[in-house]
Design a protein around this motif. Structure first.
Motif, mmCIF file in Angstrom:
data_model
loop_
_atom_site.group_PDB
_atom_site.id
_atom_site.type_symbol
_atom_site.label_atom_id
_atom_site.label_comp_id
_atom_site.label_asym_id
_atom_site.label_seq_id
_atom_site.Cartn_x
_atom_site.Cartn_y
_atom_site.Cartn_z
ATOM 1 N N TYR A 98 -40.587 -33.187 -6.333
ATOM 2 C CA TYR A 98 -41.721 -34.108 -6.432
ATOM 3 C C TYR A 98 -42.059 -34.379 -7.894
ATOM 4 C CZ TYR A 98 -46.401 -36.041 -5.524
ATOM 5 O OH TYR A 98 -47.509 -36.850 -5.470
ATOM 6 N N ALA A 99 -42.117 -33.303 -8.695
ATOM 7 C CA ALA A 99 -42.448 -33.457 -10.104
ATOM 8 C C ALA A 99 -41.381 -34.256 -10.845
ATOM 9 C CB ALA A 99 -42.613 -32.079 -10.749
ATOM 10 N N MET A 100 -40.129 -34.007 -10.536
ATOM 11 C CA MET A 100 -39.044 -34.751 -11.180
ATOM 12 C C MET A 100 -39.090 -36.230 -10.793
ATOM 13 S SD MET A 100 -35.788 -32.155 -10.879
ATOM 14 C CE MET A 100 -35.717 -30.615 -11.804
ATOM 15 N N ALA A 101 -39.399 -36.506 -9.538
ATOM 16 C CA ALA A 101 -39.477 -37.903 -9.083
ATOM 17 C C ALA A 101 -40.651 -38.619 -9.736
ATOM 18 C CB ALA A 101 -39.599 -37.947 -7.562
ATOM 19 N N GLU A 102 -41.766 -37.913 -9.955
ATOM 20 C CA GLU A 102 -42.912 -38.524 -10.630
ATOM 21 C C GLU A 102 -42.559 -38.991 -12.035
ATOM 22 O OE1 GLU A 102 -47.306 -37.354 -9.211
ATOM 23 O OE2 GLU A 102 -46.322 -35.862 -10.470
ATOM 24 N N GLU A 103 -41.637 -38.302 -12.676
ATOM 25 C CA GLU A 103 -41.243 -38.673 -14.033
ATOM 26 C C GLU A 103 -40.001 -39.554 -14.052
ATOM 27 O OE1 GLU A 103 -41.165 -35.533 -16.859
ATOM 28 O OE2 GLU A 103 -43.328 -35.242 -16.684
ATOM 29 N N GLY A 104 -39.531 -39.973 -12.868
ATOM 30 C CA GLY A 104 -38.441 -40.929 -12.799
ATOM 31 C C GLY A 104 -37.057 -40.344 -12.943
ATOM 32 N N ILE A 105 -36.944 -38.987 -12.966
ATOM 33 C CA ILE A 105 -35.619 -38.365 -13.074
ATOM 34 C C ILE A 105 -34.903 -38.404 -11.730
ATOM 35 C CG2 ILE A 105 -34.365 -36.292 -13.775
ATOM 36 C CD1 ILE A 105 -35.944 -37.725 -15.962
ATOM 37 N N LEU A 106 -35.659 -38.297 -10.655
ATOM 38 C CA LEU A 106 -35.120 -38.436 -9.306
ATOM 39 C C LEU A 106 -35.698 -39.701 -8.675
ATOM 40 C CD1 LEU A 106 -35.324 -34.772 -7.919
ATOM 41 C CD2 LEU A 106 -33.299 -35.965 -8.776
ATOM 42 N N PRO A 107 -35.026 -40.274 -7.668
ATOM 43 C CA PRO A 107 -35.552 -41.461 -6.978
ATOM 44 C C PRO A 107 -36.913 -41.185 -6.356
ATOM 45 C CG PRO A 107 -33.242 -41.113 -6.429
ATOM 46 C CD PRO A 107 -33.667 -39.897 -7.187
ATOM 47 N N SER A 108 -37.723 -42.233 -6.213
ATOM 48 C CA SER A 108 -39.083 -42.085 -5.678
ATOM 49 C C SER A 108 -39.096 -41.529 -4.264
ATOM 50 C CB SER A 108 -39.803 -43.431 -5.702
ATOM 51 O OG SER A 108 -39.100 -44.395 -4.912
ATOM 52 N N LEU A 109 -37.968 -41.609 -3.575
ATOM 53 C CA LEU A 109 -37.864 -41.068 -2.222
ATOM 54 C C LEU A 109 -38.202 -39.580 -2.189
ATOM 55 C CD1 LEU A 109 -36.992 -41.895 0.670
ATOM 56 C CD2 LEU A 109 -34.670 -41.204 0.069
ATOM 57 N N PHE A 110 -37.937 -38.876 -3.294
ATOM 58 C CA PHE A 110 -38.166 -37.429 -3.342
ATOM 59 C C PHE A 110 -39.649 -37.068 -3.408
ATOM 60 C CE2 PHE A 110 -33.702 -37.445 -4.400
ATOM 61 C CZ PHE A 110 -33.233 -36.238 -3.914
ATOM 62 N N LYS A 111 -40.511 -38.012 -3.717
ATOM 63 C CA LYS A 111 -41.938 -37.676 -3.782
ATOM 64 C C LYS A 111 -42.744 -38.260 -2.631
ATOM 65 C CE LYS A 111 -43.381 -41.413 -6.905
ATOM 66 N NZ LYS A 111 -44.117 -41.729 -8.137
ATOM 67 N N ARG A 112 -42.071 -38.850 -1.665
ATOM 68 C CA ARG A 112 -42.792 -39.366 -0.499
ATOM 69 C C ARG A 112 -43.348 -38.204 0.325
ATOM 70 N NH1 ARG A 112 -38.907 -44.294 1.723
ATOM 71 N NH2 ARG A 112 -39.047 -45.600 -0.160
ATOM 72 N N VAL A 113 -44.625 -38.318 0.686
ATOM 73 C CA VAL A 113 -45.322 -37.257 1.395
ATOM 74 C C VAL A 113 -45.909 -37.804 2.691
ATOM 75 C CG1 VAL A 113 -47.196 -35.564 1.294
ATOM 76 C CG2 VAL A 113 -45.896 -36.113 -0.773
ATOM 77 N N ASN A 114 -45.701 -37.100 3.784
ATOM 78 C CA ASN A 114 -46.329 -37.463 5.045
ATOM 79 C C ASN A 114 -47.831 -37.184 4.921
ATOM 80 O OD1 ASN A 114 -47.468 -37.141 7.744
ATOM 81 N ND2 ASN A 114 -45.370 -37.254 8.496
ATOM 82 N N PRO A 115 -48.701 -38.188 5.028
ATOM 83 C CA PRO A 115 -50.136 -37.972 4.786
ATOM 84 C C PRO A 115 -50.791 -37.021 5.784
ATOM 85 C CG PRO A 115 -49.740 -40.165 5.701
ATOM 86 C CD PRO A 115 -48.398 -39.595 5.370
#
Length: 451
Positions: A304-321
């Motif tokens: 999640y942290a890596m995706a927030e900084e754009g190192i991983l695709p945004s798919l990695f930070k998607r969270v089920n609400p």
């Protein structure tokens, strides 16, 4: 959808204990006894290891209170040093964590298979089936929600604590007289080297608490509950470790520790006789499940942290609400574990270099406390946990870990070289990834934004 706080102080305390108490305490005491053959040195090493680890835990308690965010172990590197350095340290730790989970899962299957599997599956195939099934069951549990996985973790860690306390009662049932023979090492240099090598095993056994700061976004009232949970969890761990080491020594002596690989089974046999093996096998399996579950909970937060900084695709930070689960990241980590399971066959083969990564990663992360204090010196920090006896506590932790790093360099230079190459490869991957990205106006969230 961002991550919302769902876990309380008790949940996090159980997570701390689970992150630290893996399988090491059932194996590393024998290794330490091989390096330190004098009982006084043996227990001194465990006491010093506990003290240094507690200093590290306090250091990370302040870091977690100062910077309570999801994937904190990655984010604090990014903020205090540079995103490239953060990725270099964390990418290999995430991979090694997946490998460690796979290896420990194999150990759990080896304990439980003789009880649950028919004779035809008392082989490598049966072990793999049990291992994969266990991981998939915990995957489903974690998929149901972060609160569900935290409750499951609390139950499993209670089984693990019960196992250690049960084994400690062997002290009262054993008629064995410990061997108090004192065997001197050949020189002071060898003594220092032996002590350093023993600390490698001990620090590995005490490690794991640093991952607690990855749950900064999940914790209710994180600034208060992160330090208190780490403090309480590490006190429980150190107490349990000293108790079970006293039991090992009282029953087996130093020579027995050196030559007895199945420490848990030996103590269980003394306590419960012929049924001891079955009882301890079930408890050991529950202990393994606790280790697997807490890693399935923690590692997707780094993604999640890596995706927030754009190192991983945004798919990695998607969270089920509703469940607060990173469904794709969770599935990715479990898939990595299952893939590794098809290629590894032993615990030792996977973990041979892990401690070198840890000594560098943890000591550099601890340096962040000095940077954070400098950046925050002109702001109100009344609601942030502060270490007493600063800077001596973090300095003691860092110096001891650097000492262990030097020992590994001297004793295992090829392993150290391989590990350094892995770090450099992470740096190359980072810059290659950044070059392929389009420019973006999104900047890293500053620590000031958290106040």
């Amino acid at each position: 959808m961002s991550i919302s706080p769902r876990l309380n102080r008790f949940d996090l305390s159980m997570i701390v204990i689970s992150l630290v108490i893996g399988m090491g305490i059932f194996a590393t005491p024998g290794q330490v006894a091989q390096y330190l053959r004098q009982p006084s040195l043996y227990f001194a090493a465990w006491l010093i290891g506990g003290l240094v680890s507690f200093c590290g835990a306090l250091t990370f308690a302040e870091i977690g209170s100062e910077y309570p965010t999801t994937g904190g172990f990655y984010k604090v590197f990014s903020y205090c040093f540079h995103p490239a350095f953060a990725f270099m340290i964390n990418w290999i730790l995430v991979l090694s964590n997946a490998a460690s989970v796979a290896a420990v899962a194999l150990i759990g299957a080896q304990y439980i298979n003789p009880i649950i599997m028919p004779a035809a599956l008392q082989n490598e195939l049966g072990i793999k089936l049990t291992t994969i099934t266990s991981v998939l069951i915990l995957y489903v549990v974690n998929f149901l929600g972060v609160k569900t996985s935290a409750r499951t973790q609390s139950v499993l860690i209670i089984f693990k604590i019960s196992l250690i306390l049960l084994l400690c009662t062997a002290v009262f049932k054993s008629n064995t007289v410990p061997d108090h023979t004192i065997l001197h090492t050949s020189s002071s240099v060898n003594s220092i080297s032996a002590f350093g090598l023993s600390l490698v095993a001990i620090f590995f056994t005490y490690g794991g608490y640093q991952q607690t700061i990855n749950f900064g976004g999940d914790i209710i009232n994180a600034r208060t509950n992160i330090p208190k949970s780490i403090f309480a969890g590490m006190l429980v761990v150190i107490t349990l470790y000293l108790l079970i080491n006293f039991a090992y020594y009282s029953v087996l002596g130093i020579n027995g520790l050196q030559h007895q690989p199945a420490l848990a089974a030996t103590l269980a046999g003394i306590i419960l006789g012929s049924v001891g093996y079955k009882v301890v096998s079930v408890l050991m399996f529950a202990s393994v499940l606790a280790y697997i579950n807490v890693n399935i909970m923690a590692n997707p937060r780094v993604y999640y942290a890596m995706a927030e900084e754009g190192i991983l695709p945004s798919l990695f930070k998607r969270v089920n609400p509703r469940t607060q689960v990173q469904e794709f990241s969770l599935s990715f980590f479990v898939a990595a574990v299952l893939l590794i399971l098809f290629f590894v066959n032993s615990f030792q083969n996977v973990l041979s270099y892990v401690m070198f990564f840890d000594t560098i990663g943890l000591s550099m992360a601890a340096l962040c406390i000095f940077i954070l204090r400098k950046k925050r010196r002109n702001t109100d920090a009344s609601n942030v946990y502060r270490i007493k006896w600063y800077p001596w506590i973090p300095l003691l932790f860092i110096i001891c870990y650097w000492f262990v790093t030097v020992v590994i360099f001297i004793e295992h230079p090829f392993a150290a070289l391989i590990c350094l190459c892995a770090f450099i490869m992470g740096l190359i991957i980072y810059f290659f990834t950044k070059l392929r990205q389009k420019p973006t106006p999104i900047r890293n969230r500053k620590v000031d934004d958290l106040y």
